[in-house]
Design a protein around this motif. Structure first.
Motif, PDB file in Angstrom:
ATOM      1  N   PHE A   1       5.418  40.589  34.186  1.00  0.00           N
ATOM      2  CA  PHE A   1       6.861  40.613  33.994  1.00  0.00           C
ATOM      3  C   PHE A   1       7.471  40.199  35.318  1.00  0.00           C
ATOM      4  N   ASN A   2       8.571  39.496  35.224  1.00  0.00           N
ATOM      5  CA  ASN A   2       9.167  38.975  36.447  1.00  0.00           C
ATOM      6  C   ASN A   2      10.428  39.740  36.811  1.00  0.00           C
ATOM      7  N   THR A   3      10.482  40.977  36.361  1.00  0.00           N
ATOM      8  CA  THR A   3      11.626  41.820  36.689  1.00  0.00           C
ATOM      9  C   THR A   3      11.128  42.969  37.545  1.00  0.00           C
ATOM     10  N   LYS A   4      12.060  43.725  38.092  1.00  0.00           N
ATOM     11  CA  LYS A   4      11.678  44.827  38.973  1.00  0.00           C
ATOM     12  C   LYS A   4      10.829  45.846  38.224  1.00  0.00           C
ATOM     13  N   TYR A   5      11.211  46.126  36.999  1.00  0.00           N
ATOM     14  CA  TYR A   5      10.491  47.103  36.197  1.00  0.00           C
ATOM     15  C   TYR A   5       9.994  46.470  34.914  1.00  0.00           C
ATOM     16  N   ASN A   6       8.949  47.035  34.337  1.00  0.00           N
ATOM     17  CA  ASN A   6       8.544  46.595  33.011  1.00  0.00           C
ATOM     18  C   ASN A   6       9.406  47.304  31.965  1.00  0.00           C
ATOM     19  N   ALA A   7       9.217  46.894  30.717  1.00  0.00           N
ATOM     20  CA  ALA A   7      10.128  47.372  29.676  1.00  0.00           C
ATOM     21  C   ALA A   7      10.092  48.891  29.532  1.00  0.00           C
ATOM     22  N   LEU A   8       8.892  49.465  29.663  1.00  0.00           N
ATOM     23  CA  LEU A   8       8.773  50.916  29.496  1.00  0.00           C
ATOM     24  C   LEU A   8       9.438  51.641  30.664  1.00  0.00           C
ATOM     25  N   GLN A   9       9.238  51.098  31.856  1.00  0.00           N
ATOM     26  CA  GLN A   9       9.892  51.689  33.027  1.00  0.00           C
ATOM     27  C   GLN A   9      11.406  51.638  32.877  1.00  0.00           C
ATOM     28  N   ARG A  10      11.884  50.463  32.418  1.00  0.00           N
ATOM     29  CA  ARG A  10      13.331  50.338  32.236  1.00  0.00           C
ATOM     30  C   ARG A  10      13.834  51.386  31.261  1.00  0.00           C
ATOM     31  N   ALA A  11      13.087  51.544  30.157  1.00  0.00           N
ATOM     32  CA  ALA A  11      13.494  52.540  29.160  1.00  0.00           C
ATOM     33  C   ALA A  11      13.557  53.922  29.804  1.00  0.00           C
ATOM     34  N   ALA A  12      12.525  54.248  30.613  1.00  0.00           N
ATOM     35  CA  ALA A  12      12.466  55.576  31.219  1.00  0.00           C
ATOM     36  C   ALA A  12      13.544  55.742  32.281  1.00  0.00           C
TER      37      ALA A  12
END
Lengths: 365, 278
Positions: free
Chosen positions: B179-190
């Motif tokens: 992933f090219n963002t700071k967080y992955n999708a699960l991290q973002r959700a959390a």
């Protein structure tokens, strides 16, 4: 398809030229083992951003000018790419994630900062543990095996200060014109007898009278229940009684307004408080243990503050404070004194039964 | 401070030096975010411990009183069960208090627990303001916003995390998508839900604390009693979050932990892609 969504998750506009994309996808597939595989296009803008961001960044820590070593990565190789994409660069969407600016740092500097911040962090952790030991109640500490009385006056000072701040906030929130919510008869819930000691023997009811003191007339007035009920209009309300313990009950009350009593028997001019007392209250072993609570006169004048005589259409039972109890729905249940025998108006705030046990004495809801 | 600069230049000149002359880093967390993050540890601990002591005074989950013991508290039942079936707890002096003795400041100290709760709650609210300020000043807030495709990606990450220990044991490869963002999708959700839960905890807290002056707030959560239930389960959300949060940070390594203490991270994988492109 998902690849694309991911790559574009910043925003489709991040990719300057569509021609770059097929190439991208292949890079992605071949580099699948790499943890991070991502489109080149955002990176170009990112390098640009890094240059910009570093100029304005300084050091957010406010640490010394070590940041002089931070050179943006604008070497010969990277800059032409950046310049190329510069013209194609489009603005980010407002909510789109911006890439983090890359900063060139000497390993020495990174180590120095890591060490410095770790030491600060450890000091903070030690302080937190010490503070926790200082704040925890004695009973908790002794259960944890900590002996000695480290709970000091300062601990109580802090907790009491918090309570006063919380009371001030409650007082600021209070509006004399705001009515508490009322309910319908179908929403009534059971209300329990929460006498903190033994429930008094109903024998007191026949000889009961209410004494008023601190009146403008300078006299002490004694009223029996018949006089109270005949003299003042009866008001009904279905309101929620909320206990400091956390439970609540919606109940149908009826009685006279405290305000009407105050108008009929005005208090001394400088009075700001009413001390409401029940001399029939008992402790757990059945010995007399007068119960008392204060309410400020602004609360006493609230139209929903009643001297209740009825619950659910029936005269109050002994469990609920026959023949007259204070019903003040803007205050916690512990202010709703049962079986009132005396009301005293004062200029200074009187103590509450529960204040010496560490409870608030404002108790505004 | 200035003496560092020539040193660095020197190492730049001597290419034989073992140490790289420079390391690329990113500023991952603003100092206010880091401060508020760590302050949450004692504050949430204080709120939870005092909160369960307050819960003791009038448990939400009750049943008809037991004819023998008179007990009506489900939490007391759990304590009794633990003392009956968990090895080493059979001799426990007061089984009904087991939960309160292990998960709260203790039973029967409502007044102290309330004051502790207010103290921690006011500090927690201030801390929330500090956190938001840090997110804005450090421009980190955008990285927390969930994306449209996040639900599927988050489930995929969850599968990855759950499968990881098994893959390690069987020495199978276990890769997750980049992933090219700071967080992955699960991290973002959390990391998006937890501040939201913090906000809701404060809101439900006020709804319970001042249910008359703020009755609209209590109504928003379905009334006074429902707001208590919300407040109770929001606490569990923090507890449930903390366990994998700590495990994953430790598993991810020193750099991730350091980024929350020092702020800098050397994980700038995207740079590798730049090098490849060249």
């Amino acid at each position: 398809m998902n690849n694309e969504e991911k790559g574009n998750s910043l925003d489709p506009e991040d990719i300057p030229s569509t021609s770059a994309r097929p190439k991208l996808e292949t890079t992605k597939l071949t580099d699948a083992a790499l943890e991070d595989t991502n489109p080149a296009a955002p990176i170009d803008t990112e390098t640009l951003q890094a240059v910009e961001a570093i100029e304005e960044q300084g050091d957010a820590d406010g640490s010394p000018s070590l940041s002089a070593n931070q050179q943006p990565r604008t070497d010969e190789a990277a800059s032409p790419v950046a310049v190329n994409s510069g013209s194609a660069k489009k603005p980010h969407s407002f909510f789109g994630e911006r890439p983090l600016p890359l900063i060139d740092m000497a390993p020495r500097v990174l180590r120095y900062r890591t060490r410095r911040d770790l030491m600060l962090f450890s000091a903070g952790a030690v302080a937190a543990v010490a503070g926790t030991g200082f704040l925890l109640p004695q009973t908790t500490l002794s259960r944890m095996g900590v002996r000695g009385d480290i709970n000091s006056r300062a601990n109580n000072w802090l907790l009491n200060k918090t309570l006063r701040i919380d009371d001030d906030v409650a007082e600021a929130l209070y509006s004399p014109n705001r009515m508490v919510p009322t309910y319908t008869k179908s929403q009534i819930t059971p209300i329990k007898n929460n006498y903190n000691g033994a429930t008094p023997d109903p024998g007191y009811i026949s000889g009961w009278s209410l004494t008023l003191e601190g009146l403008a007339s300078g006299l002490s007035v004694s009223l029996d229940i018949r006089k109270l009920m005949n003299r003042f209009p009866v008001h009904e309300q279905i309101t929620r009684l909320v206990c400091v313990e956390g439970w609540s009950a919606v109940a149908w009350w009826a009685g006279l307004r405290f305000y009407d009593l105050l108008r009929a028997y005005p208090s001394i001019a400088q009075a700001k408080w009413a001390r409401v007392e029940s001399s029939v209250n008992l402790d757990a072993s059945g010995n007399p243990d007068p119960y008392f609570a204060s309410i400020d006169l602004a609360t006493a004048r609230h139209p929903q503050t009643l001297l209740a005589t009825h619950l659910s259409g029936q005269p109050l039972t002994v469990e609920h404070g026959a023949p007259l109890r204070l019903l003040v729905p803007v205050k916690l249940g512990l202010k709703n004194v049962k079986a009132i025998t005396r009301i005293t108006y004062t200029a200074e705030e009187p103590k509450d039964y529960w204040s010496e046990y560490g409870y608030s004495s404002y108790d505004g809801l | 401070m200035n003496h560092l600069t020539p040193l660095v230049n020197q190492s730049d000149a001597t290419s034989t030096s073992l140490e790289p002359s420079s390391v690329l880093v990113v500023k991952r967390h603003h100092i206010l975010v880091r401060w508020s993050h760590w302050l949450n540890v004692p504050l949430l601990l204080g709120l939870i411990l005092s909160g369960i002591s307050i819960y003791w005074a009038s448990p939400i989950y009750q049943h008809r009183p037991d004819p023998v013991t008179g007990n009506f508290d489900v939490a007391a039942d759990i304590g009794i069960w633990i003392c009956a079936y968990v090895p080493g707890q059979h001799q426990y002096a007061s089984p009904p208090d087991w939960v309160y003795n292990h998960m709260s400041l203790g039973p029967g100290i409502l007044a102290v627990a309330l004051r502790m709760h207010w103290l921690c709650a006011y500090l927690f609210m201030l801390n929330g303001v500090v956190y938001v300020a840090g997110l804005v000043m450090g421009r980190g807030w955008r990285a927390l916003l969930p994306h449209r495709a996040d639900l599927v990606d988050a489930l995929r990450m969850l599968r990855y995390y759950l499968g990881f220990p098994f893959a390690k044991l069987t020495r199978r490869e276990c890769l997750h998508r980049g992933f090219n963002t700071k967080y992955n999708a699960l991290q973002r959700a959390a990391y998006f839900s937890i501040p939201a839960a913090g906000f809701l905890s404060v809101a439900t807290g006020w709804a319970i604390h001042r249910p008359m002056q703020l009755h609209w707030l209590a109504t928003l959560f379905g009334g006074f009693d429902a707001a208590r239930v919300w407040h109770f389960w929001l606490m569990w959300l923090f507890i449930v979050f903390v366990v994998p949060h700590v495990i994953l940070v430790l598993a991810d390594g020193w750099d991730t932990l350091r980024s929350m203490i020092v702020g800098w991270s050397t994980k700038v994988d995207r740079l590798g892609v730049i090098a490849n492109e060249q």
